[in-house]
Motif scaffolding. Sequence first.
Motif, short mmCIF file in Angstrom:
data_model
loop_
_atom_site.label_atom_id
_atom_site.label_comp_id
_atom_site.label_asym_id
_atom_site.label_seq_id
_atom_site.Cartn_x
_atom_site.Cartn_y
_atom_site.Cartn_z
N THR A 67 -22.42 -33.89 12.96
CA THR A 67 -22.71 -32.46 12.84
C THR A 67 -21.56 -31.61 13.35
OG1 THR A 67 -23.70 -32.43 15.04
CG2 THR A 67 -25.17 -32.88 13.17
N CYS A 108 -28.78 -24.12 10.95
CA CYS A 108 -27.83 -25.10 11.49
C CYS A 108 -28.21 -26.55 11.13
CB CYS A 108 -27.74 -24.93 13.00
SG CYS A 108 -26.51 -25.96 13.78
N CYS A 109 -29.45 -26.93 11.42
CA CYS A 109 -29.88 -28.31 11.14
C CYS A 109 -29.87 -28.59 9.63
CB CYS A 109 -31.27 -28.57 11.68
SG CYS A 109 -31.33 -28.90 13.44
N THR A 194 -28.05 -28.42 22.09
CA THR A 194 -29.51 -28.35 22.05
C THR A 194 -30.16 -29.58 22.68
OG1 THR A 194 -29.33 -29.20 19.80
CG2 THR A 194 -29.67 -26.83 20.03
S1 SF4 Z 1 -29.51 -26.92 15.53
FE1 SF4 Z 1 -28.92 -28.31 17.13
S2 SF4 Z 1 -29.56 -30.33 16.38
FE2 SF4 Z 1 -29.49 -29.01 14.63
S3 SF4 Z 1 -27.46 -29.39 13.79
FE3 SF4 Z 1 -27.39 -27.56 15.09
S4 SF4 Z 1 -26.73 -28.27 17.06
FE4 SF4 Z 1 -27.42 -30.06 15.86
#
Ligand code: SF4
Length: 221
Positions: A67, A108-109, A194
Amino acid sequence: MVGDESSSTEYQRLSAQFEGAAAEDVVAWAVERFGRRLSLVCSFQNCVLIDLVTRVDPKVEVIFLDTGAHFPETMTYVERVETQYQLKLRVITPDADADAWPCGSERCCELRKTAPLERALEGQGAWMTGLKRADSEARAATPIVEWDDAKGLVKVNPIATWSHDDVSHYEADRKLPIHPLFRKGYLSIGCSPTTRPVSKLEDRRAGRWSGTDKTECGLHL
Ligand code: SF4
């Protein structure tokens, strides 16, 4: 079997038959059934499933979703495990559109995990994961084999029935390398912004997206 309601029922039946079976037997079935159209998707919190799977088929494809937000210790652990097992490792990185969605933001995820994984699994017949019923309430009903309708693939969870102690005993018996953060209280390890360590009184996944309603990144929903 193809992806329709009847095949879903067939996999439910198969999953029930695998209750009580050794994880190695589940892996062996998946390797036999799907061959090179099987991918193991690993978060590299530990390497239990990698050890199990490579004993059956050392050439199975292992996918790691980079990621861009992992702990340096995770990246070091990936390298160590890759070298130790001579893995056929495929590291998947997000597209540039993820740049507009920083860690922890709404998409994001999706842009760093779920969408890249869907692209990576295109053309495959099945994916294998290290999900366990003991992980959380949300995972308490995890089947051993299921039709994953969202991805249009079979999903295989060979250690779904394992407890945390089963994992620890396997690691000790096989002398597996341990993620360096595990002994520092990180009992579930995801992206660094996170993830926090947990106390002995907390749930193992309490350190993931702590202080928010989120409990899963979307890969397993
Ligand atoms: S929200 Fe958190 S777990 Fe998801 S990709 Fe982004 S940093 Fe990673």
